[in-house]
Design a protein around this motif. Structure first.
Motif, short mmCIF file in Angstrom:
data_model
loop_
_atom_site.label_atom_id
_atom_site.label_comp_id
_atom_site.label_asym_id
_atom_site.label_seq_id
_atom_site.Cartn_x
_atom_site.Cartn_y
_atom_site.Cartn_z
N THR A 90 0.88 -1.16 0.00
CA THR A 90 0.00 0.00 0.00
C THR A 90 0.92 1.21 0.00
O THR A 90 1.94 1.21 0.69
CB THR A 90 -0.90 0.04 1.24
N PRO A 93 -3.96 -1.60 -3.71
CA PRO A 93 -2.54 -1.71 -3.42
C PRO A 93 -1.74 -2.19 -4.62
O PRO A 93 -2.26 -2.94 -5.45
CB PRO A 93 -2.48 -2.75 -2.30
N SER A 130 -8.28 1.11 1.36
CA SER A 130 -7.29 0.24 0.72
C SER A 130 -7.69 -0.08 -0.72
O SER A 130 -6.97 -0.77 -1.42
CB SER A 130 -7.15 -1.05 1.52
N SER A 177 -4.26 -5.17 7.28
CA SER A 177 -3.62 -5.38 5.97
C SER A 177 -3.24 -6.84 5.77
O SER A 177 -3.28 -7.35 4.64
CB SER A 177 -2.39 -4.48 5.84
N HIS A 198 -3.63 2.89 0.46
CA HIS A 198 -2.92 3.23 1.70
C HIS A 198 -3.78 4.02 2.67
O HIS A 198 -4.81 4.57 2.31
CB HIS A 198 -1.66 4.04 1.34
#
Lengths: 671, 129
Positions: free
Chosen positions: A537, A579, B100, B64, A557
């Motif tokens: 990211t 990403p 994201s 993540s 990000h």
């Protein structure tokens, strides 16, 4: 004990066996320094521990004592007085009278006195003393009244032998029924006396034995000699008189007993009951101060020499004489080997304290054995030799055991050292990776353009992480920046991070096609060779330093925060795409913003928002927003970055961070 | 290793669609657990076979590391010619997807019903009954 100890136990035992063999070999050597001394000390100890009780009284001493000397004058007495004493004693019909006295010169006053004494001697069963000497004034023409019946070899080489003897003048000497040696064996203390000795080539009986022979009416003393020396001396088959190879009898001493003594003065004045001497062996000796020959007994008592003879007679009479059996040496060696084997078995396995206990018990047992043999069987067993051997062996084994465990400890320490070293090296590698990661990051202090204030920090997590930030001049009027986070940890993440950072910078420096194309290109490059399916990211931007125009694009990000004077901190929604490496060939959108002078961008990675405390609670965006709200407008960029890091640390409260934490603060100051 | 904590997905089948419901939080501590739990369902998610709906109604948070597992799943399904959608995200998760840009990686739907409707009429019928 566990098996892993066996090899070392084996090694110590092998050493111990060798040591024991050496000690056994040494036990054959008679003359090593201190051995004799140790033996005698031990034997004396036996005597003191188990002193003989005076059971019967076969011998009485007529003592020319202090009282007698006071009444009848200084020694030497006139010989008529000795003669009178003999007459008085003889009245009570003793079995034998021994004179522990020498008359080597004629009487000082009258030759008649010598004659009186000679007559008195001749009329009674008397034994006169002779003493072995090397002096020339001694005589060597004496004969022994006792006959010797020798069996086996010649005893002369083995017995105490003197060239000459001090004897009484012939007139007196010849009148007594017999003469005997009063020489005793003295080595610090008197322990043994010869039963047979020799003047020149003539055998003589010892004083005590001769008195007993005379008392019992036996004519001959039988002596048996074998290759090892004298093995037997006896006056009658039923009177055991054990001797050592030198024909010495070892006396078991009682303590000094005053009841053995009768004062000569009392005898002369007939103040003694007649039955005191009847059928007894009577010894006459001088005990008065200044003239007395004294002897030290194993009890460490100084006694008149005449008492030694009395003790010998008591010993023979009561069958108490000590023997040194020929098998003693074998027995002593057996004790050494047996005890040694116990130590060999126990010491290498035991801890030091119990080992000492067992050793002490072993020595105590050996000593008890020696005392018991002495007390109950009149045997002199030298347990000091095996005791000393066992002590040496124990010391050796203990030293070897301690040395061995020290060696093991050292080996263990080396292993630990090695492991620590390996760990340190690993940490070194990790820190090297961290240094590479950190070293790849530009230093904000090196930034030299006043139009843009930059602060950046990264706190790597324990494992090698994948955060990155970058800032650089694109040209005189443009600055580029990137913040990124590789999803994943370890070296692969680090590699991707390095690749991603290099890609982004080179793409941005090449410029031309715009920020969107830069991200698309980077996305494609990262997806190209990405077996680990990692993605990055990232947030990339370009600031126009002259007018504050900001181009910014996000590849999935964390959103940047904008701090603007007079406004609450807010995260700005940024155009972009997924990403990098997630979807191939994505066309990223670019956002354009106009910054006012003093506007501050705060860029973070999820190491900030996802930092957890020990209960697993996230730091979160709300807390970040709250923190940012407290920051004064115009506060230095570094202060803002540090404040965020510190607040996250406060939140974590010691919890190990799971991810790298990166903060980059950019403030456009205006032109 | 972290991330191996097990995760129950409570699979429900509606015709040729499988609805999986991860719950709680997915982060670096249990991301691998999610991967393992997904694996057997992803194996059948291919052209002419099952479709997968990720029902995120019980999912409170995804980091993540969790997103990476979802990305891997998306890639696998894409290669196999299968279909995988995400439905019923809570606001936090939806925000994460938005930030994201995982909403670009997956089709997202407000409800499981909408997700099923987009995939197959049979599944929708089965869900409705």
């Amino acid at each position: 004990m566990s098996r892993p100890h066996e090899p070392r136990v084996g090694r110590i035992r092998a050493f111990g066996v060798l040591f024991l063999a050496l000690l056994v070999a040494a036990s054959f050597a008679e003359d090593f320094p201190g051995r004799q001394w140790l033996r005698y000390e031990l034997f004396d100890a036996y005597q003191r521990i188990a002193p003989r009780e005076r059971a019967s009284a076969p011998a009485v001493i007529v003592a020319i004592d202090e009282d007698s000397l006071e009444r009848y004058g200084q020694w030497p007495w006139p010989r008529r007085l000795i003669a009178r004493l003999l007459v008085e004693i003889g009245e009570a019909r003793p079995a034998a009278i021994g004179l522990d006295l020498l008359f080597p010169e004629p009487d000082r006053l009258s030759a008649a006195d010598d004659e009186l004494l000679a007559v008195a001697l001749a009329q009674r069963p008397t034994v006169l003393a002779i003493a072995g000497t090397g002096e020339a004034r001694g005589v060597n023409n004496l004969y022994s009244a006792a006959a010797f019946r020798v069996t086996g070899a010649d005893p002369l080489p083995f017995v105490d032998r003197y060239p000459r003897a001090l004897a009484s003048i012939a007139q007196i000497d010849g009148s007594a029924a017999s003469r005997a040696l009063i020489s005793a064996h003295v080595d610090g203390a008197v322990r043994s006396v010869p039963l047979v000795g020799a003047i020149g080539d003539t055998l003589f009986p010892g004083f005590g034995l001769e008195l007993l022979r005379l008392a019992s009416g036996v004519t001959a003393i039988s002596v048996t000699v074998d290759a090892g020396g004298v093995s037997k001396v006896s006056i009658a088959p039923d009177v055991p008189t054990p001797v050592d190879s030198n024909a010495h009898a070892w006396i078991r001493f009682s303590r000094h007993v005053p009841a053995r003594f009768v004062s000569a003065a009392e005898v002369l004045e007939r103040r003694v009951a007649p039955n005191v001497f009847e059928s007894k062996v009577v010894l006459i000796g001088v005990t008065g101060i200044g003239v007395v020959d004294q002897a030290l007994t194993p009890h460490r008592e100084r006694v008149p020499g005449v008492e030694i003879h009395a003790q010998l007679i008591e010993n023979i009479f009561d069958g108490q004489l000590l023997s040194l059996p020929s098998s003693a040496r074998a027995l002593e060696r057996g004790l050494l080997v047996l005890g040694g084997m116990v130590l060999l078995f126990v010491v290498p396995r035991a801890r030091p304290l119990p080992a000492v206990g067992i050793f002490a018990a072993l020595v105590a047992l050996t000593a008890a054995l020696g005392v018991r043999a002495f007390d109950s069987y009149h045997l002199l067993i030298d347990v000091a030799a095996p005791g000393l051997g066992l002590t040496l062996l124990f010391g050796g084994l203990l030293a070897a055991t301690l040395g061995e465990s020290e060696r093991q400890r050292r080996a263990l320490r080396e292993v630990l050292e090695h492991e620590r070293f390996a760990a340190a090296r690993l940490a070194g590698e990790l820190s090297a990776a961290n240094r590479i990661q950190l070293g790849m990051l530009p230093d904000p202090a090196q930034w030299r353009d006043a139009r843009l204030e930059i602060a950046a920090l990264m706190e790597p997590a324990r494992e090698v992480g994948g955060d990155l930030y970058d800032f650089f001049k694109l040209d005189e009027r443009h600055a580029g920046f990137v913040i990124g986070d590789v999803a994943g940890k370890g070296l692969p993440a680090s590699m991707i991070m390095a690749i991603g950072k290099a890609l982004m910078r080179s793409q941005m420096l090449r410029g031309g096609a715009g920020l969107g194309a830069v991200l698309t290109r980077a996305d494609a490059e990262i997806a190209l060779d990405n077996r680990e399916s990692l993605f990055i990211t990232a947030l990339a931007g370009v600031i126009s330093l002259d007018d504050g125009r900001l181009e910014i694009a996000s590849a999935g990000h964390e959103l940047p925060w904008l701090l603007r004077a007079g406004e609450a901190p807010r995260s700005i929604v940024v155009a972009g795409g997924p990403p990098l490496g997630a979807l191939e060939g994505y066309a990223y959108d670019v956002e354009t913003l106009a910054l006012a002078p003093g506007d501050t961008l705060v860029l973070i990675t999820d190491g900030v928002t996802e930092a957890m405390d020990k209960q697993g609670r996230l730091y979160g965006r709300q807390r970040l927003a709250a923190l940012l709200a407290t920051i004064a407008p115009g506060a230095p960029a570094t202060l803002i970055a540090d404040a965020i890091r510190d607040d996250v640390a406060r939140h974590a409260d010691g919890a190990e961070p799971a991810d790298d934490l990166t903060v980059m603060v950019l403030r456009w100051r205006g032109n | 290793m972290t991330g191996a904590a097990e995760m129950a997905l409570q699979p429900r089948r509606f015709a040729n669609c499988v609805v999986l419901s991860p719950g709680g939080r997915v982060d670096h501590q249990n991301a691998e657990g999610l991967r393992a739990a997904l694996a057997p369902h992803l194996a059948h998610c291919a052209t002419g076979r099952d479709a997968v709906v990720l029902d995120c109604a019980q999912l409170e948070y995804i980091s993540s590391a969790g997103l990476r597992i979802l990305m891997l799943a998306a890639k696998q399904v894409k290669t196999q010619g299968g279909k995988m959608t995400v439905a019923a995200m809570q606001p936090v998760v939806a925000e994460i997807f938005e930030i994201s840009r995982f909403n670009l990686v997956f089709q997202t739907h407000d409800t499981v019903r909408q997700a099923l409707a987009s995939l197959s009429p049979e599944a929708l019928a089965a869900f409705g009954s």
